[in-house]
Write an enzyme that holds these catalytic residues in place. Structure first.
Site, mmCIF file in Angstrom:
data_model
loop_
_atom_site.group_PDB
_atom_site.id
_atom_site.type_symbol
_atom_site.label_atom_id
_atom_site.label_comp_id
_atom_site.label_asym_id
_atom_site.label_seq_id
_atom_site.Cartn_x
_atom_site.Cartn_y
_atom_site.Cartn_z
ATOM 1 N N ASP A 1 0.796 1.784 -5.768
ATOM 2 C CA ASP A 1 1.807 2.193 -4.611
ATOM 3 C C ASP A 1 2.235 0.957 -3.714
ATOM 4 O OD1 ASP A 1 3.551 3.804 -2.914
ATOM 5 O OD2 ASP A 1 1.722 3.783 -1.805
ATOM 6 N N ASP B 1 3.506 0.703 0.129
ATOM 7 C CA ASP B 1 3.136 1.127 1.712
ATOM 8 C C ASP B 1 1.847 2.014 1.907
ATOM 9 O OD1 ASP B 1 5.491 -0.368 3.118
ATOM 10 O OD2 ASP B 1 6.618 1.074 1.734
#
Length: 238
Positions: free
Chosen positions: A14, A16
């Site tokens: 992922d 952020d």
């Protein structure tokens, strides 16, 4: 033995809150913008925003603040403020650069699967100096169904030409964990702003304090593709 010390072919991250240390900055912006617009943001609502897509966030805020909530104005103000605050540098999570560097040196295929739009994702990864580590980057613009649907992770695995069950996924959010787990990947949660509940933690093979701790869990983990049995020598640097 670490639950990660098993064969794997690729690692998918992922963005952020996992690779990039941007969620705390964005949280402050969300509170400031809501106050400016006359709405009261809460930790409960913000916690549900973490890891969500543009569409899910819009639906959440309309649900909580009413149909009159000017989401497009809110979104524009948040994006403008984020652009200003990230103008000089985009911070990276502790241990992230060391981990992707070590994996890249071992020729492990790497990808990013994010709910962010392409212009945001590519711009931030480039500004952070890490975009070159990844073989492919899957953004909200590349899928029909965002997280918590598994499509972002399945798309990344398909592009890397690996079986999803032979991938390790790193996530910081609840929706991300659900997406990676639904894709059949060995999911590692590295919580950022939101701690996992027991049911979310149960979907993970590990819940780590930071990305730096991932090194410890990847020591001597063999690759599986084509019967390779080379052992990774990823040493903890944190």
């Amino acid at each position: 033995m670490s639950p990660l010390s098993h064969p794997f072919d690729a690692v998918i991250f992922d963005m952020d809150g996992t690779l990039l240390d941007t969620e705390a900055v964005f949280k402050a912006i969300v509170y400031e913008v809501c106050t400016e617009m006359g709405f009261e943001m809460t930790d409960l609502v913000h916690g549900r925003m973490v890891g969500s897509s543009h569409e899910a966030t819009a639906a959440l805020l309309l649900e909580n603040f009413g149909a009159h909530f000017p989401y497009e104005m809110f979104d524009d103000k948040c994006r403008a403020s984020m652009k200003i605050r990230m103008a000089d540098a985009v911070p990276v999570k502790p241990g992230a650069v060391e981990l992707v560097t070590a994996l890249r040196e071992l020729d492990i295929p790497l990808a990013v699967a994010t709910s962010s739009r392409a212009n945001h994702a590519l711009g931030h990864l480039e500004a952070a100096g890490v975009i070159g580590f990844f073989d492919t980057i899957v953004t909200r613009d590349d899928v029909i169904n965002p997280k918590p649907h598994p499509e972002p992770y399945l798309t990344a695995a398909r592009r890397l030409k690996v079986d999803p069950v032979h991938c390790v996924a790193f996530e910081d959010s609840v929706s991300g964990v659900r997406a990676a787990h639904a894709a059949g990947m060995r999911t590692v949660m590295v919580p950022d702003l939101v701690a996992p509940s027991d049911d979310v933690a149960a979907l993970c093979v590990a819940v780590l304090e930071s990305m730096a701790h991932a090194h410890e869990h990847l020591v001597s983990a063999p690759r599986s593709a084509n019967g390779f049995q080379e052992h990774l020598q990823v040493k903890s640097r944190g």
